[in-house]
Every structure is written in C-alpha cells, then in structure tokens.
Write an enzyme that holds these catalytic residues in place. Structure first.
Site, PDB file in Angstrom:
ATOM      1  N   ALA A   1      81.578 -36.927  59.287  1.00  0.00           N
ATOM      2  CA  ALA A   1      80.401 -37.598  59.875  1.00  0.00           C
ATOM      3  C   ALA A   1      80.658 -38.066  61.311  1.00  0.00           C
ATOM      4  O   ALA A   1      79.717 -38.133  62.122  1.00  0.00           O
ATOM      5  CB  ALA A   1      79.992 -38.776  59.002  1.00  0.00           C
TER       6      ALA A   1
ATOM      7  N   ARG B   1      71.537 -27.730  58.200  1.00  0.00           N
ATOM      8  CA  ARG B   1      71.292 -29.015  57.534  1.00  0.00           C
ATOM      9  C   ARG B   1      70.465 -29.937  58.442  1.00  0.00           C
ATOM     10  O   ARG B   1      69.778 -29.461  59.347  1.00  0.00           O
ATOM     11  CB  ARG B   1      72.645 -29.609  57.122  1.00  0.00           C
TER      12      ARG B   1
ATOM     13  N   HIS C   1      79.378 -36.256  64.544  1.00  0.00           N
ATOM     14  CA  HIS C   1      78.028 -36.413  65.082  1.00  0.00           C
ATOM     15  C   HIS C   1      77.825 -37.744  65.806  1.00  0.00           C
ATOM     16  O   HIS C   1      76.715 -38.016  66.276  1.00  0.00           O
ATOM     17  CB  HIS C   1      77.012 -36.280  63.942  1.00  0.00           C
TER      18      HIS C   1
ATOM     19  N   ASP D   1      86.646 -37.691  73.030  1.00  0.00           N
ATOM     20  CA  ASP D   1      87.514 -37.930  74.195  1.00  0.00           C
ATOM     21  C   ASP D   1      88.979 -37.667  73.857  1.00  0.00           C
ATOM     22  O   ASP D   1      89.735 -37.136  74.685  1.00  0.00           O
ATOM     23  CB  ASP D   1      87.361 -39.371  74.691  1.00  0.00           C
TER      24      ASP D   1
ATOM     25  N   TYR E   1      79.924 -29.016  49.012  1.00  0.00           N
ATOM     26  CA  TYR E   1      81.326 -28.957  49.434  1.00  0.00           C
ATOM     27  C   TYR E   1      82.275 -28.305  48.422  1.00  0.00           C
ATOM     28  O   TYR E   1      83.466 -28.198  48.677  1.00  0.00           O
ATOM     29  CB  TYR E   1      81.819 -30.381  49.753  1.00  0.00           C
TER      30      TYR E   1
ATOM     31  N   PRO F   1      86.118 -38.975  57.460  1.00  0.00           N
ATOM     32  CA  PRO F   1      85.604 -39.786  56.358  1.00  0.00           C
ATOM     33  C   PRO F   1      84.963 -38.995  55.230  1.00  0.00           C
ATOM     34  O   PRO F   1      84.262 -38.010  55.458  1.00  0.00           O
ATOM     35  CB  PRO F   1      84.563 -40.700  57.032  1.00  0.00           C
ATOM     36  N   ASN F   2      85.260 -39.469  54.033  1.00  0.00           N
ATOM     37  CA  ASN F   2      84.706 -38.952  52.768  1.00  0.00           C
ATOM     38  C   ASN F   2      85.292 -37.609  52.341  1.00  0.00           C
ATOM     39  O   ASN F   2      84.992 -37.129  51.251  1.00  0.00           O
ATOM     40  CB  ASN F   2      83.160 -38.870  52.828  1.00  0.00           C
TER      41      ASN F   2
ATOM     42  N   ARG G   1      82.566 -34.936  45.547  1.00  0.00           N
ATOM     43  CA  ARG G   1      81.483 -35.311  46.451  1.00  0.00           C
ATOM     44  C   ARG G   1      80.512 -34.133  46.622  1.00  0.00           C
ATOM     45  O   ARG G   1      80.923 -33.052  47.085  1.00  0.00           O
ATOM     46  CB  ARG G   1      82.131 -35.642  47.799  1.00  0.00           C
TER      47      ARG G   1
ATOM     48  N   HIS H   1      84.165 -27.130  59.887  1.00  0.00           N
ATOM     49  CA  HIS H   1      83.281 -27.766  58.918  1.00  0.00           C
ATOM     50  C   HIS H   1      83.170 -26.851  57.704  1.00  0.00           C
ATOM     51  O   HIS H   1      83.128 -25.621  57.848  1.00  0.00           O
ATOM     52  CB  HIS H   1      81.890 -28.020  59.501  1.00  0.00           C
ATOM     53  N   ILE H   2      83.093 -27.482  56.571  1.00  0.00           N
ATOM     54  CA  ILE H   2      82.972 -26.740  55.316  1.00  0.00           C
ATOM     55  C   ILE H   2      81.567 -26.137  55.208  1.00  0.00           C
ATOM     56  O   ILE H   2      81.403 -24.973  54.872  1.00  0.00           O
ATOM     57  CB  ILE H   2      83.260 -27.693  54.133  1.00  0.00           C
ATOM     58  N   SER H   3      80.576 -26.960  55.488  1.00  0.00           N
ATOM     59  CA  SER H   3      79.184 -26.510  55.396  1.00  0.00           C
ATOM     60  C   SER H   3      78.720 -25.965  56.749  1.00  0.00           C
ATOM     61  O   SER H   3      79.340 -26.256  57.792  1.00  0.00           O
ATOM     62  CB  SER H   3      78.290 -27.681  54.965  1.00  0.00           C
TER      63      SER H   3
ATOM     64  N   GLU I   1      87.749 -27.084  65.757  1.00  0.00           N
ATOM     65  CA  GLU I   1      86.816 -27.899  64.970  1.00  0.00           C
ATOM     66  C   GLU I   1      86.390 -27.089  63.746  1.00  0.00           C
ATOM     67  O   GLU I   1      85.993 -25.930  63.899  1.00  0.00           O
ATOM     68  CB  GLU I   1      85.593 -28.243  65.825  1.00  0.00           C
TER      69      GLU I   1
ATOM     70  N   ARG J   1      73.032 -33.440  62.184  1.00  0.00           N
ATOM     71  CA  ARG J   1      74.302 -32.706  62.031  1.00  0.00           C
ATOM     72  C   ARG J   1      74.419 -31.540  63.019  1.00  0.00           C
ATOM     73  O   ARG J   1      75.425 -30.842  63.050  1.00  0.00           O
ATOM     74  CB  ARG J   1      74.445 -32.174  60.599  1.00  0.00           C
TER      75      ARG J   1
ATOM     76  N   ASN K   1      88.475 -31.601  61.064  1.00  0.00           N
ATOM     77  CA  ASN K   1      87.146 -31.797  60.483  1.00  0.00           C
ATOM     78  C   ASN K   1      86.875 -33.297  60.574  1.00  0.00           C
ATOM     79  O   ASN K   1      87.327 -34.073  59.724  1.00  0.00           O
ATOM     80  CB  ASN K   1      87.087 -31.319  59.027  1.00  0.00           C
TER      81      ASN K   1
HETATM   82  C1  DQA Z   1      81.217 -31.806  57.291  1.00  0.00           C
HETATM   83  C2  DQA Z   1      79.760 -31.838  57.790  1.00  0.00           C
HETATM   84  C3  DQA Z   1      79.380 -33.214  58.245  1.00  0.00           C
HETATM   85  O1  DQA Z   1      78.034 -33.234  58.689  1.00  0.00           O
HETATM   86  C4  DQA Z   1      79.519 -34.206  57.110  1.00  0.00           C
HETATM   87  O2  DQA Z   1      79.229 -35.512  57.554  1.00  0.00           O
HETATM   88  C5  DQA Z   1      80.830 -34.145  56.432  1.00  0.00           C
HETATM   89  C6  DQA Z   1      81.473 -32.847  56.239  1.00  0.00           C
HETATM   90  C7  DQA Z   1      81.578 -30.435  56.713  1.00  0.00           C
HETATM   91  O3  DQA Z   1      82.779 -30.181  56.602  1.00  0.00           O
HETATM   92  O4  DQA Z   1      80.706 -29.649  56.343  1.00  0.00           O
HETATM   93  O5  DQA Z   1      81.339 -35.142  55.943  1.00  0.00           O
HETATM   94  O6  DQA Z   1      82.064 -32.038  58.408  1.00  0.00           O
END
Ligand code: DQA
Length: 137
Positions: free
Chosen positions: A74, A104, A77, A84, A22, A9-10, A17, A97-99, A95, A108, A71
């Site tokens: 959200a 944070r 978490h 599963d 990001y 999501p997002n 964003r 993540h960008i950040s 897995e 997270r 990725n």
């Molecule tokens: C994220 C980190 C997550 O905590 C956040 O909800 C995201 C992006 C990242 O790629 O840094 O939407 O997965």
C-alpha cells in the site's frame, strides 16, 4: 549475486489475505521455492508493516547488494519517503506487485516507486518475484 526482497505492509498475511487476489501460498513457503530455484543467488527477505523500517532496510542494503526487489504494497501509492529512498541508493530496485494494480481501484494506479525503479513487474501473482530475480541474472 546478493539480492534482497523487501515486502511492505500486510504482505506478512499472504496465504490468508484476500486469497482471490493474492493466492493461498504464504510468502515463507514461496521463499523456500525461490531459494531452491535459484541456489546460486544469495537471497534474503525482509517484511515490515512500518514505513520507516522499509526505508531503513533500503538504505542498509542499497549501497552493497546487487539488487533489491521491492513490493512496497500500500505504501507504493502513498510514500514519498520510500520513493526517495529508492532514488537515493545505488543498488538497482525492481518494483514488483502480485496483482495487476492497473486493473484495480484508481488509487492503485499511482506509484511513488516506479520513477526511481530500474523496472516494474506486476500482475503475475507470486511469480512476479521470480521474474524480478531472473531479470538480475
Ligand atoms: C500489492 C498491490 C497494492 O495495491 C496493495 O496495497 C498490496 C499488494 C500487490 O502486490 O499486488 O498490499 O502491492
């Protein structure tokens, strides 16, 4: 080598964003760079804001592709269901993540994905995806 990038999501809003977190590149722009950088990799990309669609895609590709780069955003978490699904499939999942989620908010710091993942790459900006692809080569 057939790899699927799955974004949660997002992440469809990358580029506009929270650019200070990001970056200002859209995923479509970055995906083109990845395709140019890895011409011998059959790379696909899927994004959804819906938990069940992410689970469906993991199941669809998770017994035939060589790797999944996930990725879950959200849902990382919160989602026992995605965690599963990662454990259920035979395709290895990285897995990403960008950040750096550990720098944070506390919520997270928890991942429902990591326990089933082959590895975790986080905090390198969009380059996290590039590093994940490289890890499969
Ligand atoms: C994220 C980190 C997550 O905590 C956040 O909800 C995201 C992006 C990242 O790629 O840094 O939407 O997965």
């Amino acid at each position: 080598m057939k790899l699927m990038i799955i974004n949660g999501p997002n992440l469809n809003l990358l580029g506009k964003r929270e650019p200070e977190v990001y970056g200002s590149t859209t995923f479509e722009e970055y995906f083109q760079e990845l395709q140019q950088k890895f011409p011998n990799v059959d790379l696909e990309h899927f994004q959804s804001n819906i938990e069940g669609e992410l689970i469906g895609k993991i199941q669809d590709v998770g017994f035939s592709y060589d790797g999944i780069i996930l990725n879950a955003a959200a849902y990382t978490h919160t989602s026992v269901g995605i965690g599963d699904a990662v454990k259920a499939v035979s395709t290895p999942v990285i897995e990403v993540h960008i950040s750096n989620t550990h720098k944070r908010e506390d919520f997270r710091h928890v991942s429902y994905i990591s326990a089933g993942a082959k590895g975790v790459i986080l905090g390198f900006g969009l380059q996290s995806y590039d590093l994940a692809i490289t890890s499969f080569l």
